[in-house]
Write a protein that holds these residues in place. Sequence first.
Motif, PDB file in Angstrom:
ATOM      1  N   GLY A  47      12.488 -71.189 -47.594  1.00 49.57           N
ATOM      2  CA  GLY A  47      12.308 -70.802 -46.204  1.00 49.57           C
ATOM      3  C   GLY A  47      13.006 -69.502 -45.869  1.00 49.57           C
ATOM      4  N   LEU A  48      14.230 -69.329 -46.381  1.00 52.82           N
ATOM      5  CA  LEU A  48      14.962 -68.079 -46.127  1.00 52.82           C
ATOM      6  C   LEU A  48      14.271 -66.896 -46.788  1.00 52.82           C
ATOM      7  N   LEU A  49      13.689 -67.120 -47.958  1.00 53.09           N
ATOM      8  CA  LEU A  49      12.959 -66.046 -48.637  1.00 53.09           C
ATOM      9  C   LEU A  49      11.757 -65.597 -47.814  1.00 53.09           C
ATOM     10  N   LEU A  50      10.985 -66.551 -47.306  1.00 51.34           N
ATOM     11  CA  LEU A  50       9.824 -66.194 -46.489  1.00 51.34           C
ATOM     12  C   LEU A  50      10.245 -65.594 -45.146  1.00 51.34           C
ATOM     13  N   LEU A  51      11.364 -66.062 -44.594  1.00 54.74           N
ATOM     14  CA  LEU A  51      11.846 -65.501 -43.338  1.00 54.74           C
ATOM     15  C   LEU A  51      12.241 -64.038 -43.517  1.00 54.74           C
ATOM     16  N   ALA A  52      12.820 -63.702 -44.664  1.00 56.34           N
ATOM     17  CA  ALA A  52      13.178 -62.314 -44.934  1.00 56.34           C
ATOM     18  C   ALA A  52      11.940 -61.427 -45.012  1.00 56.34           C
ATOM     19  N   VAL A  53      10.829 -62.003 -45.459  1.00 57.20           N
ATOM     20  CA  VAL A  53       9.582 -61.252 -45.525  1.00 57.20           C
ATOM     21  C   VAL A  53       8.923 -61.164 -44.148  1.00 57.20           C
ATOM     22  N   ALA A  54       8.875 -62.290 -43.431  1.00 50.64           N
ATOM     23  CA  ALA A  54       8.204 -62.325 -42.128  1.00 50.64           C
ATOM     24  C   ALA A  54       9.009 -61.623 -41.050  1.00 50.64           C
ATOM     25  N   ARG A  55      10.350 -61.751 -41.102  1.00 47.70           N
ATOM     26  CA  ARG A  55      11.257 -61.119 -40.131  1.00 47.70           C
ATOM     27  C   ARG A  55      10.860 -61.464 -38.687  1.00 47.70           C
ATOM     28  N   ALA A 175       5.532 -66.619 -41.097  1.00 45.18           N
ATOM     29  CA  ALA A 175       6.588 -66.983 -40.150  1.00 45.18           C
ATOM     30  C   ALA A 175       6.630 -68.494 -39.933  1.00 45.18           C
ATOM     31  N   SER A 176       5.481 -69.106 -39.630  1.00 46.47           N
ATOM     32  CA  SER A 176       5.478 -70.545 -39.375  1.00 46.47           C
ATOM     33  C   SER A 176       5.856 -71.337 -40.625  1.00 46.47           C
ATOM     34  N   THR A 177       5.445 -70.855 -41.793  1.00 44.38           N
ATOM     35  CA  THR A 177       5.821 -71.539 -43.032  1.00 44.38           C
ATOM     36  C   THR A 177       7.319 -71.484 -43.251  1.00 44.38           C
ATOM     37  N   SER A 178       7.923 -70.331 -43.006  1.00 42.52           N
ATOM     38  CA  SER A 178       9.375 -70.205 -43.185  1.00 42.52           C
ATOM     39  C   SER A 178      10.132 -71.095 -42.220  1.00 42.52           C
ATOM     40  N   TRP A 179       9.663 -71.209 -40.979  1.00 43.75           N
ATOM     41  CA  TRP A 179      10.352 -72.056 -39.998  1.00 43.75           C
ATOM     42  C   TRP A 179      10.286 -73.522 -40.401  1.00 43.75           C
ATOM     43  N   GLN A 180       9.134 -73.952 -40.904  1.00 35.86           N
ATOM     44  CA  GLN A 180       9.016 -75.337 -41.349  1.00 35.86           C
ATOM     45  C   GLN A 180       9.967 -75.644 -42.499  1.00 35.86           C
ATOM     46  N   LEU A 181      10.021 -74.750 -43.480  1.00 37.84           N
ATOM     47  CA  LEU A 181      10.879 -74.972 -44.644  1.00 37.84           C
ATOM     48  C   LEU A 181      12.353 -74.981 -44.256  1.00 37.84           C
ATOM     49  N   ILE A 182      12.751 -74.065 -43.391  1.00 37.28           N
ATOM     50  CA  ILE A 182      14.153 -74.004 -42.974  1.00 37.28           C
ATOM     51  C   ILE A 182      14.511 -75.234 -42.144  1.00 37.28           C
ATOM     52  N   ALA A 183      13.652 -75.598 -41.204  1.00 37.86           N
ATOM     53  CA  ALA A 183      13.925 -76.778 -40.373  1.00 37.86           C
ATOM     54  C   ALA A 183      14.020 -78.032 -41.227  1.00 37.86           C
ATOM     55  N   GLY A 184      13.091 -78.198 -42.152  1.00 39.49           N
ATOM     56  CA  GLY A 184      13.135 -79.367 -43.019  1.00 39.49           C
ATOM     57  C   GLY A 184      14.369 -79.391 -43.889  1.00 39.49           C
ATOM     58  N   GLY A 185      14.744 -78.230 -44.443  1.00 38.26           N
ATOM     59  CA  GLY A 185      15.939 -78.168 -45.281  1.00 38.26           C
ATOM     60  C   GLY A 185      17.216 -78.446 -44.515  1.00 38.26           C
ATOM     61  N   VAL A 186      17.319 -77.893 -43.305  1.00 42.34           N
ATOM     62  CA  VAL A 186      18.521 -78.116 -42.488  1.00 42.34           C
ATOM     63  C   VAL A 186      18.664 -79.584 -42.111  1.00 42.34           C
ATOM     64  N   LEU A 187      17.544 -80.234 -41.773  1.00 41.16           N
ATOM     65  CA  LEU A 187      17.597 -81.649 -41.415  1.00 41.16           C
ATOM     66  C   LEU A 187      17.930 -82.527 -42.622  1.00 41.16           C
ATOM     67  N   LEU A 188      17.606 -82.057 -43.826  1.00 42.47           N
ATOM     68  CA  LEU A 188      17.881 -82.846 -45.028  1.00 42.47           C
ATOM     69  C   LEU A 188      19.357 -82.835 -45.414  1.00 42.47           C
ATOM     70  N   LEU A 189      20.057 -81.757 -45.140  1.00 41.14           N
ATOM     71  CA  LEU A 189      21.438 -81.622 -45.618  1.00 41.14           C
ATOM     72  C   LEU A 189      22.359 -82.732 -45.119  1.00 41.14           C
ATOM     73  N   PRO A 190      22.438 -83.020 -43.795  1.00 41.32           N
ATOM     74  CA  PRO A 190      23.326 -84.109 -43.367  1.00 41.32           C
ATOM     75  C   PRO A 190      22.892 -85.473 -43.905  1.00 41.32           C
ATOM     76  N   ALA A 191      21.581 -85.701 -44.007  1.00 43.65           N
ATOM     77  CA  ALA A 191      21.101 -86.964 -44.575  1.00 43.65           C
ATOM     78  C   ALA A 191      21.513 -87.087 -46.031  1.00 43.65           C
ATOM     79  N   THR A 218       7.065 -73.652 -53.989  1.00 38.16           N
ATOM     80  CA  THR A 218       7.354 -73.881 -52.575  1.00 38.16           C
ATOM     81  C   THR A 218       6.996 -72.659 -51.733  1.00 38.16           C
ATOM     82  N   ALA A 219       7.720 -71.549 -51.886  1.00 36.82           N
ATOM     83  CA  ALA A 219       7.472 -70.387 -51.036  1.00 36.82           C
ATOM     84  C   ALA A 219       6.050 -69.857 -51.197  1.00 36.82           C
ATOM     85  N   VAL A 220       5.659 -69.548 -52.431  1.00 36.63           N
ATOM     86  CA  VAL A 220       4.318 -69.005 -52.671  1.00 36.63           C
ATOM     87  C   VAL A 220       3.252 -70.059 -52.392  1.00 36.63           C
TER      88      VAL A 220
END
Length: 332
Positions: A47-55, A175-191, A218-220
């Motif tokens: 997600g961070l990789l795609l966010l760096a591309v989408a900005r 952009a939407s793909t990066s947001w989904q990946l980041i949101a999913g990853g962030v929610l997974l960490l505390p679990a 994942t990203a591609v």
Amino acid sequence: MEGNYPRWLLITAIAPVAWGTNYYVTHEYLPAGSPLYGAAIRALPAGLLLLAVARRLPRGSWWWKSPVLGVLNVGGFFTLVYVAAQLLPTSLASTVMATAPLVMMLTAWALVAERPRLPHLAGAGVGLGGVCLMLLTGAVAADALGVLASAAAMLMSSLGYILAKRWSSEVPVLASTSWQLIAGGVLLLPAAALAEGAPPRLDASSVLAFGYVTTVATAVAFAAWFAGLRHLPAGTVGLVGLLNPVTGVLLGTLIADESLSARQLLGLTLVLLGVLLGRPRPPVTTPLRRGLCPPFPKLSASPEQGRPHSPCGTIAHSGSGSGPAHRPSAVR
């Protein structure tokens, strides 16, 4: 648009092929017993990789849509796929997901009003028959928990994909793909911290495997998949997803030394036939022929030429003052 169908089919196909390889990589090289951390490590860097591309950061409703899609398409989906890949042979883990086309068609019908076409239904039926042959006639027994995890992942992601298609026109795909990946990853960490304790220790092969899973599988792959959902019918995209089990079976057979029976080979053939049956057929456009234009078409302004024109061509004026001579020009 019709001329772009082959291109979008090829782009979309990147995703299921990459996901098919992911089963083998996860089964062979990633640490067992850490599905939540495994899913988080896969999702966040991608997600961070795609966010760096989408900005581009989320705005408005995407602050709640991103977590919803992040749970369906990333957090819950990745965790269940990780469990399935650890419990099932590569070929079996990937074939269960091939029931997704039918589920995606029904979900798309309900949520985005895409009525399934007969070729899509026929292709899904043939492909599903192939999946049954591949899954139920193999030499290796299927683990019930693994099959259940894979089926749950299929149901969850099918709903998430159709919601993503419904909202896809609002923002760029990357952009939407990066947001989904980041949101999913962030929610997974505390679990993961609560359920699995400390993160797993990774050796060199695990790091390399996570690098492949993060970038390619994942990203591609997700960027290609969501781009396909934006430009193709959901039924077609779901059928292209049948390349996932094809890739998984071939890898499991050629690399992991998993046996492939004659019936499984027949099932593999049926899956490919299902993809071909459900391929999109562009609408046929009939060229306008001379003499078919109405004698007095409705006039509309032509800002480029400064004079009236009709859908059949420019209406030339005689210049004699006796009125226009309706003479269709060459169709542009």
